[in-house]
Design an enzyme around this catalytic site. Sequence first.
Site, mmCIF file in Angstrom:
data_model
loop_
_atom_site.group_PDB
_atom_site.id
_atom_site.type_symbol
_atom_site.label_atom_id
_atom_site.label_comp_id
_atom_site.label_asym_id
_atom_site.label_seq_id
_atom_site.Cartn_x
_atom_site.Cartn_y
_atom_site.Cartn_z
ATOM 1 N N SER A 177 0.827 -1.203 0.000
ATOM 2 C CA SER A 177 0.000 0.000 0.000
ATOM 3 C C SER A 177 0.863 1.256 0.000
ATOM 4 C CB SER A 177 -0.911 0.013 1.223
ATOM 5 O OG SER A 177 -0.152 -0.132 2.392
ATOM 6 N N GLU A 211 -5.966 -0.818 -7.527
ATOM 7 C CA GLU A 211 -5.031 0.089 -8.209
ATOM 8 C C GLU A 211 -3.969 -0.779 -8.903
ATOM 9 O OE1 GLU A 211 -4.619 4.173 -5.740
ATOM 10 O OE2 GLU A 211 -4.112 2.400 -4.578
ATOM 11 N N HIS A 213 -3.013 -3.183 -5.921
ATOM 12 C CA HIS A 213 -3.394 -2.746 -4.580
ATOM 13 C C HIS A 213 -4.898 -2.898 -4.367
ATOM 14 C CE1 HIS A 213 -3.744 0.586 -1.367
ATOM 15 N NE2 HIS A 213 -3.524 -0.573 -0.809
ATOM 16 N N ASN A 218 -4.214 6.087 -1.210
ATOM 17 C CA ASN A 218 -3.563 6.395 0.071
ATOM 18 C C ASN A 218 -2.877 7.764 0.061
ATOM 19 O OD1 ASN A 218 -4.431 4.204 1.453
ATOM 20 N ND2 ASN A 218 -2.566 3.007 1.218
HETATM 21 N N1 CAA Z 1 -15.510 -9.054 4.811
HETATM 22 C C1 CAA Z 1 -16.397 -9.418 3.871
HETATM 23 N N2 CAA Z 1 -17.603 -8.829 3.720
HETATM 24 C C2 CAA Z 1 -17.907 -7.865 4.589
HETATM 25 C C3 CAA Z 1 -17.049 -7.439 5.617
HETATM 26 C C4 CAA Z 1 -15.796 -8.093 5.710
HETATM 27 N N3 CAA Z 1 -14.899 -7.737 6.641
HETATM 28 N N4 CAA Z 1 -17.648 -6.440 6.308
HETATM 29 C C5 CAA Z 1 -18.856 -6.250 5.753
HETATM 30 N N5 CAA Z 1 -19.005 -7.102 4.710
HETATM 31 C C6 CAA Z 1 -20.175 -7.185 3.811
HETATM 32 C C7 CAA Z 1 -21.417 -7.601 4.563
HETATM 33 O O1 CAA Z 1 -21.532 -9.012 4.628
HETATM 34 C C8 CAA Z 1 -22.504 -6.966 3.716
HETATM 35 O O2 CAA Z 1 -22.700 -7.766 2.585
HETATM 36 P P1 CAA Z 1 -24.126 -7.783 1.794
HETATM 37 O O3 CAA Z 1 -24.357 -6.384 1.278
HETATM 38 O O4 CAA Z 1 -23.893 -8.773 0.707
HETATM 39 O O5 CAA Z 1 -25.140 -8.187 2.790
HETATM 40 C C9 CAA Z 1 -21.873 -5.653 3.239
HETATM 41 O O6 CAA Z 1 -20.452 -5.856 3.338
HETATM 42 C C10 CAA Z 1 -22.268 -4.466 4.102
HETATM 43 O O7 CAA Z 1 -21.909 -4.784 5.434
HETATM 44 P P2 CAA Z 1 -22.731 -4.369 6.733
HETATM 45 O O8 CAA Z 1 -24.170 -4.153 6.369
HETATM 46 O O9 CAA Z 1 -22.418 -5.340 7.815
HETATM 47 O O10 CAA Z 1 -22.056 -3.032 7.219
HETATM 48 P P3 CAA Z 1 -21.858 -1.670 6.477
HETATM 49 O O11 CAA Z 1 -22.969 -1.361 5.540
HETATM 50 O O12 CAA Z 1 -21.514 -0.738 7.561
HETATM 51 O O13 CAA Z 1 -20.558 -1.918 5.564
HETATM 52 C C11 CAA Z 1 -18.251 -1.758 5.191
HETATM 53 C C12 CAA Z 1 -19.343 -2.320 6.097
HETATM 54 C C13 CAA Z 1 -18.384 -2.381 3.797
HETATM 55 C C14 CAA Z 1 -16.934 -2.160 5.813
HETATM 56 C C15 CAA Z 1 -18.441 -0.200 5.079
HETATM 57 O O14 CAA Z 1 -18.512 0.354 6.360
HETATM 58 C C16 CAA Z 1 -17.327 0.481 4.321
HETATM 59 O O15 CAA Z 1 -17.320 0.482 3.099
HETATM 60 N N6 CAA Z 1 -16.382 1.090 5.069
HETATM 61 C C17 CAA Z 1 -15.240 1.756 4.480
HETATM 62 C C18 CAA Z 1 -14.196 0.725 4.118
HETATM 63 C C19 CAA Z 1 -12.988 1.357 3.504
HETATM 64 O O16 CAA Z 1 -12.858 2.555 3.367
HETATM 65 N N7 CAA Z 1 -12.051 0.495 3.107
HETATM 66 C C20 CAA Z 1 -10.785 0.941 2.566
HETATM 67 C C21 CAA Z 1 -9.775 1.014 3.660
HETATM 68 S S1 CAA Z 1 -8.258 1.654 3.070
HETATM 69 C C22 CAA Z 1 -7.488 0.323 2.414
HETATM 70 O O17 CAA Z 1 -7.888 -0.807 2.468
HETATM 71 C C23 CAA Z 1 -6.207 0.615 1.713
HETATM 72 C C24 CAA Z 1 -4.992 0.702 2.485
HETATM 73 O O18 CAA Z 1 -3.936 0.453 1.925
HETATM 74 C C25 CAA Z 1 -4.963 1.169 3.877
#
Ligand code: CAA
Length: 294
Positions: free
Chosen positions: A119, A152, A140, A190
Amino acid sequence: MSIEKIGVLGCGLMGAGIAQVCAQAGLPTIVREIDQKFIDNGFGIIEKNVQKAVDKGKISQQDKGAMWDKLKGTLELEDLKECDLIIEAVIENLELKNEMFSKLDKMCPEKTILASNTSSLTVMAMAASTNRPDRFCGLHFFNPVPVMQLVEVVNTIATSRETTETCVDFCKKIGKKAILAKDKSGFIVNRLLIPYLLDAIKVFEEGLASAEDIDTGMKLGLNYPMGPLTLLDFVGLDTTYNIANIMFEEFREQRFAPPPLLKKMVLAGYYGRKSGKGFYDYSGDKPVPTDLGM
Ligand code: CAA
């Protein structure tokens, strides 16, 4: 060239997620770890994810079985040598990554593309440990991998056009949207996300508002799925600290410098969700703000 067989290095949260989406797309996928307990743990995460999807009626029991038929774990690097694409998703330690890339470079056929899910590290610093920098790129993914649509595709100065095109096609095959980024620390997402997260810590540290109000502000004010402090806990404070340090080292810009509070929380073992405590405490039924003595 078409990618048919995938190797994944590392079965942590990212490696397991990558392996899951590849196997669900019908691609034979083999994941390599250094200890069986890491494979068991990663495969446990996958099982939970796919069972949830079965319970919700999103996929059938048969689809789940078909996915497991495509997915294997191994402790031997050599078992990945027949793969068309090998994606590394181990910890951000350049020496460790390069040791594996250098070994794979020697044992894999010419066609194999090597990729890193880094990342923040410079992809060229890994490509240079191989004799195939033209068949080396960054891929990524975002957490949680089964949910987040983006990948990415990172081109170094040496990545061939064919490698890029093959990887973009691969992303499409596994249901992801590829965007192209140059090999600069943090790439696109990022580069923009880390200063935002660090700023959220700074404003919390200076007492502008409570953790909950900062999160609610960005969630409801901008329709972000999570507020920045919740997102920090989700990504991991140790991971963010590490990324920020690498980016600060690279750009020498104040906006990438980790704030003192982040360092202190990492020192205290407050890594976020994975350790049970970060800006929020996850030990109860629902997260509550951690008392950080502010
Ligand atoms: N693994 C797999 N599936 C997951 C999951 C996980 N850890 N967490 C949630 N889900 C799925 C759920 O099963 C649900 O699926 P369906 O729609 O098929 O039912 C869906 O995601 C939505 O989940 P929830 O209803 O439980 O919860 P939510 O609506 O609050 O969504 C979330 C959870 C998808 C994590 C949402 O909060 C989100 O998009 N958050 C932001 C995540 C983000 O920004 N990620 C990037 C981080 S930065 C990065 O990764 C890069 C780096 O280098 C640091």
